[in-house]
Scaffold this active site. Structure first.
Site, PDB file in Angstrom:
ATOM      1  N   CYS A  64      -6.472   1.426 -20.183  1.00 42.67           N
ATOM      2  CA  CYS A  64      -5.421   0.406 -20.134  1.00 42.67           C
ATOM      3  C   CYS A  64      -5.992  -0.997 -19.978  1.00 42.67           C
ATOM      4  CB  CYS A  64      -4.465   0.709 -18.981  1.00 42.67           C
ATOM      5  SG  CYS A  64      -5.237   0.601 -17.349  1.00 42.67           S
ATOM      6  N   CYS A  67      -9.545  -1.995 -15.728  1.00 42.79           N
ATOM      7  CA  CYS A  67     -10.839  -2.222 -15.073  1.00 42.79           C
ATOM      8  C   CYS A  67     -11.356  -3.623 -15.396  1.00 42.79           C
ATOM      9  CB  CYS A  67     -11.842  -1.162 -15.517  1.00 42.79           C
ATOM     10  SG  CYS A  67     -11.309   0.529 -15.187  1.00 42.79           S
ATOM     11  N   CYS A 167     -11.481   6.714 -15.645  1.00 41.88           N
ATOM     12  CA  CYS A 167     -11.413   7.256 -17.009  1.00 41.88           C
ATOM     13  C   CYS A 167     -12.812   7.421 -17.592  1.00 41.88           C
ATOM     14  CB  CYS A 167     -10.571   6.350 -17.904  1.00 41.88           C
ATOM     15  SG  CYS A 167      -8.839   6.229 -17.417  1.00 41.88           S
ATOM     16  N   CYS A 205      -8.985   3.354 -10.006  1.00 42.54           N
ATOM     17  CA  CYS A 205      -7.931   3.146 -11.000  1.00 42.54           C
ATOM     18  C   CYS A 205      -7.058   1.968 -10.567  1.00 42.54           C
ATOM     19  CB  CYS A 205      -7.101   4.422 -11.177  1.00 42.54           C
ATOM     20  SG  CYS A 205      -6.081   4.446 -12.660  1.00 42.54           S
ATOM     21  N   HIS A 242     -10.138   8.565   5.373  1.00 42.63           N
ATOM     22  CA  HIS A 242      -9.403   9.066   6.532  1.00 42.63           C
ATOM     23  C   HIS A 242     -10.120   8.751   7.840  1.00 42.63           C
ATOM     24  CE1 HIS A 242      -6.849  11.662   8.950  1.00 42.63           C
ATOM     25  NE2 HIS A 242      -7.914  12.328   9.361  1.00 42.63           N
ATOM     26  N   CYS A 245      -9.514   5.156   8.763  1.00 40.93           N
ATOM     27  CA  CYS A 245      -8.140   4.689   8.603  1.00 40.93           C
ATOM     28  C   CYS A 245      -7.623   4.044   9.891  1.00 40.93           C
ATOM     29  CB  CYS A 245      -7.242   5.870   8.223  1.00 40.93           C
ATOM     30  SG  CYS A 245      -5.505   5.410   7.981  1.00 40.93           S
ATOM     31  N   CYS A 266       0.438   8.668  11.223  1.00 38.42           N
ATOM     32  CA  CYS A 266      -0.458   8.978  10.113  1.00 38.42           C
ATOM     33  C   CYS A 266       0.366   9.245   8.857  1.00 38.42           C
ATOM     34  CB  CYS A 266      -1.301  10.209  10.480  1.00 38.42           C
ATOM     35  SG  CYS A 266      -2.312  10.846   9.136  1.00 38.42           S
ATOM     36  N   CYS A 272      -0.796  11.271   1.649  1.00 37.54           N
ATOM     37  CA  CYS A 272      -2.049  10.524   1.658  1.00 37.54           C
ATOM     38  C   CYS A 272      -3.240  11.445   1.357  1.00 37.54           C
ATOM     39  CB  CYS A 272      -2.252   9.842   3.006  1.00 37.54           C
ATOM     40  SG  CYS A 272      -3.708   8.778   3.060  1.00 37.54           S
ATOM     41  N   CYS A 281     -12.676   1.002   0.618  1.00 39.97           N
ATOM     42  CA  CYS A 281     -11.462   0.173   0.514  1.00 39.97           C
ATOM     43  C   CYS A 281     -11.022  -0.360   1.872  1.00 39.97           C
ATOM     44  CB  CYS A 281     -10.316   0.983  -0.092  1.00 39.97           C
ATOM     45  SG  CYS A 281     -10.706   1.859  -1.601  1.00 39.97           S
ATOM     46  N   CYS A 293      -4.281   0.013  -0.061  1.00 40.55           N
ATOM     47  CA  CYS A 293      -3.190   0.968  -0.302  1.00 40.55           C
ATOM     48  C   CYS A 293      -2.522   1.450   0.974  1.00 40.55           C
ATOM     49  CB  CYS A 293      -3.721   2.166  -1.090  1.00 40.55           C
ATOM     50  SG  CYS A 293      -4.437   1.732  -2.684  1.00 40.55           S
ATOM     51  N   CYS A 299      -3.095   6.573   0.188  1.00 38.88           N
ATOM     52  CA  CYS A 299      -4.248   6.712  -0.692  1.00 38.88           C
ATOM     53  C   CYS A 299      -3.936   7.821  -1.699  1.00 38.88           C
ATOM     54  CB  CYS A 299      -5.498   7.060   0.116  1.00 38.88           C
ATOM     55  SG  CYS A 299      -6.943   7.468  -0.906  1.00 38.88           S
ATOM     56  N   CYS A 302      -7.840   7.882  -6.120  1.00 34.87           N
ATOM     57  CA  CYS A 302      -8.120   7.503  -7.505  1.00 34.87           C
ATOM     58  C   CYS A 302      -9.603   7.430  -7.832  1.00 34.87           C
ATOM     59  CB  CYS A 302      -7.431   6.183  -7.847  1.00 34.87           C
ATOM     60  SG  CYS A 302      -8.148   4.723  -7.071  1.00 34.87           S
TER      61      CYS A 302
END
Length: 318
Positions: A64, A67, A167, A205, A242, A245, A266, A272, A281, A293, A299, A302
């Site tokens: 798409c 990226c 991808c 993604c 996790h 988190c 949680c 998640c 992240c 996210c 999450c 991805c």
């Protein structure tokens, strides 16, 4: 865990930057959110020297373009600094001014001139069905060029290959259940055609722009980074979501959110995938370090092989 791989001597010119210093700058501190600490005059100067002999060619298959959009959203450093000071980008279908056979001629000219020295970036999955004709990426000498042809031809010539996005790394959404194109990732294609050029997977993604820029910077200064069992740089994909988190304490107390607006719990029972996902992240965050996210959703895993099928459904009723 895979042993650290090295590029050929031609690709590893001395940078004057210690490995420890580079890694510290790249990963940042607990308060750091991006590559801003890394973009200092000494390192930029070192990378500029490497760029003289290390161009980057970026090709696109089934995807798409998300990226590329993620890379263009790089804020610190700015995309201008990325393209001018960090990445010697010689071919990119989305951002280059040239097009058609003129652009393709330059693509293959650079590949020939810097054979064994350039980095090939692949974005999007590669379809194998129908001899690859589900994805035609250009025409040369009145002949269609398929994505699988371009990837294999340039892949054999490259010094290293970066599979950018889930991808390109593992097949991603184009390879999800129901697809008819036999879409797959770069490593599977290389295995099929016996291509031995080293591949670094930068899934997501889309992937965070820091993951893309940081990996290319590592290639230019230190060679291939240490990779995990899925071919990802441990610099960016070595920690579990996790376990880092902000809602982990609630998990330890068996307190779970019933809705996304419930911040005291949680998110696991909402779907998640953090326990099965490895990426930084939580530290790096997105949107200039504003959020990620877990702040207002879950999450979806991805960056993991098998996405999206292995992560579905993304959301579950509590």
């Amino acid at each position: 865990m895979k042993e650290e791989q090295n590029l050929s001597d031609d690709q590893k010119e001395g940078s004057g930057v210690s490995r420890r210093g580079f890694l510290k700058a790249l990963t940042g501190t607990a308060a750091g959110i991006g590559l801003s600490q890394m973009i200092n005059p000494a390192l930029v100067s070192a990378m500029k020297k490497g760029l003289e002999n290390h161009p980057v060619l970026w090709i696109q298959g089934q995807g798409c373009t998300g990226c590329s959009v993620s890379l263009l959203n790089s804020v610190e450093p700015t995309i201008a600094k990325v393209l001018l000071d960090i990445i010697s980008l010689q071919y990119h279908p989305t951002v280059m001014a040239s097009e058609g056979e003129t652009a393709l001629h330059n693509l293959y000219r650079v590949a020939e001139e810097y054979k064994g020295k350039f980095s090939l970036v692949v974005e999007g999955a590669i379809p194998l069905a129908a001899n690859g004709k589900y994805c035609i990426v250009g025409e040369r000498d009145n002949k269609d060029i398929t994505m699988v042809e371009m990837t294999t031809e340039l892949g054999k010539m490259a010094g290293s290959v970066l599979a950018v996005g889930t991808c390109a790394a593992y097949g991603g959404i184009p390879a999800a259940k129901g697809n008819l194109t036999q879409a797959t990732g770069v490593q599977n294609v290389f295995k099929k055609f016996d291509i031995t050029t080293p591949v670094v997977n930068i899934p997501g993604c889309p992937p965070h722009p820091d993951w893309i820029v940081g990996t290319i910077a590592h290639l230019l200064t230190k060679g291939l980074p240490e990779l995990d069992e899925n071919g990802r740089p441990l610099l960016f994909f070595g920690e579990n979501i996790h376990e880092n988190c902000p809602y982990l304490d609630y998990f330890d107390q068996d307190i779970y959110s019933k809705t996304f607006t419930d911040k005291k719990g949680c998110r696991m029972e909402l779907g998640c995938k953090g326990p099965d996902t490895y990426a930084d992240c939580f530290r790096r965050k997105w949107n200039s370090g504003l959020n990620w996210c877990i702040e207002n959703a879950v999450c979806i895993g991805c960056v993991e092989p098998g996405f999206p099928d292995a992560s579905s459904p993304f959301y579950e009723q509590s």
